[in-house]
Design an enzyme around this catalytic site. Sequence first.
Site, mmCIF file in Angstrom:
data_model
loop_
_atom_site.group_PDB
_atom_site.id
_atom_site.type_symbol
_atom_site.label_atom_id
_atom_site.label_comp_id
_atom_site.label_asym_id
_atom_site.label_seq_id
_atom_site.Cartn_x
_atom_site.Cartn_y
_atom_site.Cartn_z
ATOM 1 N N THR A 48 13.161 -16.776 14.002
ATOM 2 C CA THR A 48 14.283 -16.629 13.078
ATOM 3 C C THR A 48 14.301 -17.761 12.064
ATOM 4 O O THR A 48 14.811 -17.604 10.952
ATOM 5 C CB THR A 48 15.606 -16.583 13.854
ATOM 6 O OG1 THR A 48 15.498 -15.577 14.869
ATOM 7 C CG2 THR A 48 16.776 -16.248 12.951
ATOM 8 N N TYR A 136 7.627 -18.960 25.805
ATOM 9 C CA TYR A 136 8.276 -17.888 25.050
ATOM 10 C C TYR A 136 7.456 -16.615 25.199
ATOM 11 O O TYR A 136 6.377 -16.502 24.624
ATOM 12 C CB TYR A 136 8.406 -18.313 23.581
ATOM 13 C CG TYR A 136 9.048 -17.315 22.636
ATOM 14 C CD1 TYR A 136 9.713 -16.182 23.088
ATOM 15 C CD2 TYR A 136 8.994 -17.526 21.267
ATOM 16 C CE1 TYR A 136 10.299 -15.289 22.209
ATOM 17 C CE2 TYR A 136 9.585 -16.644 20.368
ATOM 18 C CZ TYR A 136 10.221 -15.527 20.854
ATOM 19 O OH TYR A 136 10.793 -14.642 19.973
ATOM 20 N N LYS A 164 11.735 -18.118 27.859
ATOM 21 C CA LYS A 164 12.503 -17.165 27.066
ATOM 22 C C LYS A 164 11.831 -15.813 27.240
ATOM 23 O O LYS A 164 10.721 -15.589 26.754
ATOM 24 C CB LYS A 164 12.527 -17.586 25.594
ATOM 25 C CG LYS A 164 13.233 -16.586 24.677
ATOM 26 C CD LYS A 164 13.100 -17.008 23.218
ATOM 27 C CE LYS A 164 13.705 -15.973 22.285
ATOM 28 N NZ LYS A 164 13.496 -16.338 20.851
ATOM 29 N N VAL A 204 18.648 -17.168 24.478
ATOM 30 C CA VAL A 204 18.236 -17.643 23.162
ATOM 31 C C VAL A 204 18.564 -16.517 22.186
ATOM 32 O O VAL A 204 17.893 -15.500 22.155
ATOM 33 C CB VAL A 204 16.744 -17.997 23.128
ATOM 34 C CG1 VAL A 204 16.332 -18.415 21.715
ATOM 35 C CG2 VAL A 204 16.437 -19.114 24.113
#
Length: 302
Positions: A48, A136, A164, A204
């Site tokens: 993001t 991640y 995540k 997250v």
Amino acid sequence: MRPFRGTYTVLVTPFTSDGAAVDHAALRRLVDFQIAEGIHGLIPLGSTGEFLSVTPDERRAIVDTVVKTAAGRVPVLIGTGGEWTRDAVAMSREAEAQGADGVMIIPPYYSVPTEDELYVHYKAVADAISIPIMVYNNPATANVDLLPDFVARLAAIPNCSYIKESTLDVTRVRDIVRLCGDRMTVFAGVLGFESFWMGAEGWVAVCSNVAPRLSAELFNASRDRRDLGEGTAIHRKLIPLFPFVGGPRYVSGTKAAFEMMGMSMGPPRAPRLPLPEKDRPALRQVLADLGLLPGGRQMAAE
């Protein structure tokens, strides 16, 4: 260091109106806004944050601004994913030297590494730093899927202690908890509400850029208070926002929302385009319903 848990915002990167430079004044305001609204942690330079669309100098400046503005009020984890292990190590070392509390590392996203190669990659970073690593897992963008059995292997690396988990399968949370125990703490990457009930200790979130208070309260109600009714009510409020901050619109939709809220974060960088005009009235209505437009109840920090 306290364990990481709660709702962590994967921050947008504010740019100037022409997209040519990072807007550090806006970034400082964003960090202060997040903390005032009760967010539990911050992660700049994730997807993001358009991490692949900033220069090395901009990266260092972004980390410096976020770490110094947060000033220890909440944990700050830095996205340090790289295609080359050497780069991931260097960025992670740099983040630690700049005062980050941890790093979040997506697997190399083009080379489609094997599990043995992934293990060597994460072990090399872990050996180079002393702060925790949040692995991640996002197979949609990294082209590899970190399955629970392999996550258990990574959990044997001492500071690979968070993940995540960004698939749409909440049974992954259940299986990682079962296989890893307290060696690996799960953060949801997509399905926060659902994952809290399967044992995730955090989320997250993208939506928490614009709705940090509600996003933090979703964790507080669901995970800490275990109040299904309250958590469900908060989740239902947030659901209409999700299509605008997920899928292909996650950057453009989030930045458009900030513009409507009177907190401009500038445009996304190419090849991303701003949110199309046809989608803006619906987003504005969602923000109005949430009280997130100027003058709305949710905008004022209590």
